[in-house]
Design an enzyme around this catalytic site. Structure first.
Site, PDB file in Angstrom:
ATOM      1  N   ARG A   1     -23.095  66.520  76.932  1.00  0.00           N
ATOM      2  CA  ARG A   1     -21.518  66.391  77.075  1.00  0.00           C
ATOM      3  C   ARG A   1     -21.078  65.014  77.620  1.00  0.00           C
ATOM      4  NH1 ARG A   1     -17.091  68.304  81.395  1.00  0.00           N
ATOM      5  NH2 ARG A   1     -15.244  67.743  80.160  1.00  0.00           N
TER       6      ARG A   1
ATOM      7  N   HIS B   1     -10.970  62.572  79.098  1.00  0.00           N
ATOM      8  CA  HIS B   1     -11.425  62.587  80.511  1.00  0.00           C
ATOM      9  C   HIS B   1     -10.601  61.624  81.254  1.00  0.00           C
ATOM     10  CE1 HIS B   1     -14.958  64.136  83.069  1.00  0.00           C
ATOM     11  NE2 HIS B   1     -14.174  63.490  83.839  1.00  0.00           N
TER      12      HIS B   1
ATOM     13  N   GLU C   1     -10.319  69.214  82.525  1.00  0.00           N
ATOM     14  CA  GLU C   1      -9.838  69.073  84.066  1.00  0.00           C
ATOM     15  C   GLU C   1      -8.324  68.621  83.928  1.00  0.00           C
ATOM     16  OE1 GLU C   1     -11.891  67.832  87.010  1.00  0.00           O
ATOM     17  OE2 GLU C   1     -13.807  68.847  86.631  1.00  0.00           O
TER      18      GLU C   1
ATOM     19  N   ASN D   1     -15.505  74.050  84.771  1.00  0.00           N
ATOM     20  CA  ASN D   1     -16.174  73.157  85.661  1.00  0.00           C
ATOM     21  C   ASN D   1     -16.038  74.048  87.110  1.00  0.00           C
ATOM     22  OD1 ASN D   1     -16.078  71.697  83.476  1.00  0.00           O
ATOM     23  ND2 ASN D   1     -14.819  69.949  84.177  1.00  0.00           N
TER      24      ASN D   1
ATOM     25  N   TYR E   1     -17.299  73.948  91.168  1.00  0.00           N
ATOM     26  CA  TYR E   1     -18.192  73.080  92.453  1.00  0.00           C
ATOM     27  C   TYR E   1     -18.182  73.885  93.681  1.00  0.00           C
ATOM     28  CZ  TYR E   1     -18.368  69.009  89.227  1.00  0.00           C
ATOM     29  OH  TYR E   1     -18.647  68.161  88.342  1.00  0.00           O
TER      30      TYR E   1
ATOM     31  N   GLU F   1     -19.353  71.829  83.733  1.00  0.00           N
ATOM     32  CA  GLU F   1     -20.132  70.619  84.881  1.00  0.00           C
ATOM     33  C   GLU F   1     -20.245  71.712  86.038  1.00  0.00           C
ATOM     34  OE1 GLU F   1     -17.039  67.841  86.199  1.00  0.00           O
ATOM     35  OE2 GLU F   1     -16.764  67.171  84.178  1.00  0.00           O
TER      36      GLU F   1
END
Ligand code: IFM
Length: 444
Positions: free
Chosen positions: A68, A112, A157, A289, A291, A351
Site C-alpha cells: 500500500r 494521503h 484518514e 488504520n 494503533y 495500517e
C-alpha cells in the site's frame, strides 16, 4: 490464515522525497514545512523516488503479497487540475510494473493528505470545486494504471486531514476554524463518494477508503464519563464511518455542534441535498488504520468536549514511543463493532504498527523486539476477530520503512526497515525477519 493478504504500507510525502523532481508541483505539506512548522521536511525523506527499485527488492525478500503506497497528486497534476504531468505518472507506472514483476499486488491510495498548494490557494477542501479536481485526478490516475491496478483506496484518514488540518491547525494546511473543518471534511467525503464510480469506470475492481479510529472507553462507569465517551466517539469515529456506510452524519453530533455554535442553520456547512447519497457509494472494502485506544474522562469539563482527555495513567500497561498505549484487545472489539454497526463486506487493516527508535547495533542488527511484540499481539487480535466471523481479509504493517512522521519528524521510527536519513542506507530490522517468517508460517 488462508487467503489472507499480508502487506506493508507507506505514503508519498513520508518516503518519496524528490520534491522538485520530474515536474512535481508544490503541495500543502511542502508549504507547511517551508513555513518552519516541522522539525524536518519531506524534501528528501527516504529518497524512495530514486531508490524505489531497492525498496521493491526488499519487499520481494520480505514476501509480502501487497504493498500500500500513496500517489502524490502534485506529481500527476502539479496545479491540482488541468495539464497532466506524464513524468509523474511514469514514476508510478514503473513502480506498479516493478511490484507486479515481483508478484506484489499494488494498493494505491489517492490521497494521503498532500493537497496541491494551487488548490489550497483557491480554498482547498473548503471549496466545493476541489471535489471536481479530485475526481479529475482519480480519472487521470486510473486511466494510466487501471489496466494493472485492481485495488484502490480513495482517502487515507479523513479525520486527520479534516480536524488536525483545519480545526487544530497542527497539520497542513494549518487552519483553525470549525466552519472550515466541517466543510473540508464534508468535501473530502464527497470526493470519496464521487471517486468510487469514477475509479470503477476506469477499470478498478475493488475500491475502498482507509478510515482511522481512536477506540474510546469510559474511564469509569459514571454517567458523565459514558456520555463523554459517546461524544468523543462521535467526533473521532462516527463522524466518518456513519456517512460512508449510508447512515448520514450522526444526529447527536450534529445537534451537539449546532448547540455549541460550531455552525449556524439546519445542516452542517457545505452539505447539499443529495450529497449524503453520493458519499454512501458502496465500497468493496473498508481499510481500518488502528494503533491504540483511549480512556475518556468528563472530569475536565469543556476541555474534553471534542478531543477527550486521557484519564490519567492508562490502566493498560505499555506504550510505544508515540506515547500510545498498546491495546490489541481494543482492535478485536472495534472489528466486531465495525461488523455489527457498519457491516462492510470486507475489511483490511490498512495500517497498524509501532514507533520504536531502536538503532543499528555493532553487529549491523536492529533488535526491535518491542515492535515484534506489538505486531504479534495485533495480528493475534485480528485472527481472533476473523475466527469469529468478522471478514478481515488482510493486514498491512505501518510501515515498510522508517519515514517522516509528519510534525514529529524522523525521530519517530515506524519501519520494519531502518533508514539512515543521512545516507539513505536501508537495514532490515529483526521485525522484518520476523514478519517474513510469520507470513511464511501462515502459508504452510
Ligand atoms: O504515519 C502515520 C500515517 O501517515 C497515517 N497513519 C498513522 C501513521 C502513524 O502516525
Amino acid at each position: 490464515m488462508g487467503d489472507f493478504v499480508w502487506g506493508a504500507a507507506t505514503s508519498a510525502y513520508q518516503i518519496e522525497g524528490g520534491r522538485f523532481a520530474g515536474g512535481k508541483g508544490e503541495s500543502i505539506w511542502d508549504r507547511f514545512s517551508d513555513s518552519g512548522r516541522m522539525p524536518e521536511s519531506g524534501d528528501v525523506a527516504c529518497d524512495h523516488y530514486n531508490r524505489w527499485e531497492e525498496d521493491v527488492a526488499l519487499m520481494a525478500e520480505l514476501g509480502i503479497d501487497a504493498y500500500r503506497f500513496s500517489i502524490a497528486w502534485t506529481r500527476v497534476l502539479p496545479d491540482g487540475r488541468g495539464t497532466l504531468n506524464q513524468a509523474g505518472l511514469d514514476f508510478y507506472d514503473r513502480l506498479v510494473d516493478g511490484l507486479l514483476t515481483e508478484g506484489i499486488t499494488p494498493y494505491p491510495t489517492l490521497y494521503h493528505w498532500d493537497l496541491p498548494q494551487a488548490l489550497e490557494d483557491e480554498g482547498g477542501w473548503t471549496n466545493r470545486a476541489t471535489v471536481d479536481a479530485f475526481v479529475e485526478y482519480a480519472e487521470a490516475v486510473v486511466g494510466r494504471l487501471g489496466d494493472r491496478v485492481t485495488n484502490w483506496i480513495t482517502h487515507n484518514e479523513p479525520w486527520v486531514a479534516t480536524f488536525l488540518g483545519h480545526l487544530e491547525g497542527v497539520f497542513a494546511p494549518g487552519r483553525q476554524s470549525w466552519t472550515d473543518a466541517l466543510a473540508a471534511g464534508h468535501h473530502i467525503l464527497l470526493s470519496h463518494g464521487r471517486a468510487v464510480p469514477a475509479l470503477r469506470a476506469g477499470g478498478a475492481d475493488r475500491v475502498g477508503i482507509a478510515l482511522d479510529c481512536r477506540v474510546a472507553f469510559p474511564a469509569s462507569e459514571s454517567t458523565e464519563d459514558i456520555a463523554a465517551t459517546r461524544h468523543f466517539d462521535g467526533f473521532r469515529n462516527r463522524w466518518f464511518y456513519d456517512p460512508v456506510f449510508g447512515k448520514g452524519y450522526p444526529a447527536d453530533m450534529v445537534a451537539a455542534y449546532r448547540d455549541r455554535g460550531r455552525f449556524a442553520g439546519d445542516t452542517i456547512p457545505a452539505n447539499r441535498p443529495g450529497d449524503l447519497d453520493e458519499i454512501a457509494a458502496p465500497v468493496d472494502f473498508l481499510g481500518l488504520n488502528y494503533y491504540t485506544s483511549i480512556p475518556i474522562s468528563a472530569a475536565r469539563g469543556d476541555e474534553t468536549e471534542d478531543t477527550g482527555v486521557p484519564a490519567g495513567p492508562n490502566p493498560l500497561e505499555g506504550h510505544t514511543e508515540m506515547g500510545w498505549p498498546i491495546t490489541p484487545d481494543a482492535l478485536t472489539a472495534f472489528l466486531h463493532r465495525i461488523d455489527d454497526e457498519w457491516s462492510p463486506s470486507s475489511i483490511y487493516i490498512t495500517e497498524n504498527g509501532a514507533s520504536y527508535s531502536t538503532g543499528v547495533d555493532a553487529n549491523g542488527r536492529v533488535p526491535d523486539q518491542e515492535r515484534i511484540d506489538y505486531l504479534d499481539s495485533h495480528i493475534a487480535a485480528v485472527a481472533t476477530a476473523r475466527a469469529s466471523g468478522v471478514p478481515v481479509d488482510g493486514y498491512f504493517v505501518w510501515s515498510l520503512l522508517d519515514n517522516l512522521e509528519w510534525v514529529e519528524g524522523y525521530r519517530q521510527r515506524f519501519g520494519m526497515i531502518h533508514v539512515d536519513h543521512g545516507t539513505g542506507t536501508r537495514t532490515p530490522k529483526d521485525s522484518y525477519h520476523w514478519y517474513r517468517d510469520r507470513i511464511k508460517e501462515s502459508r504452510r
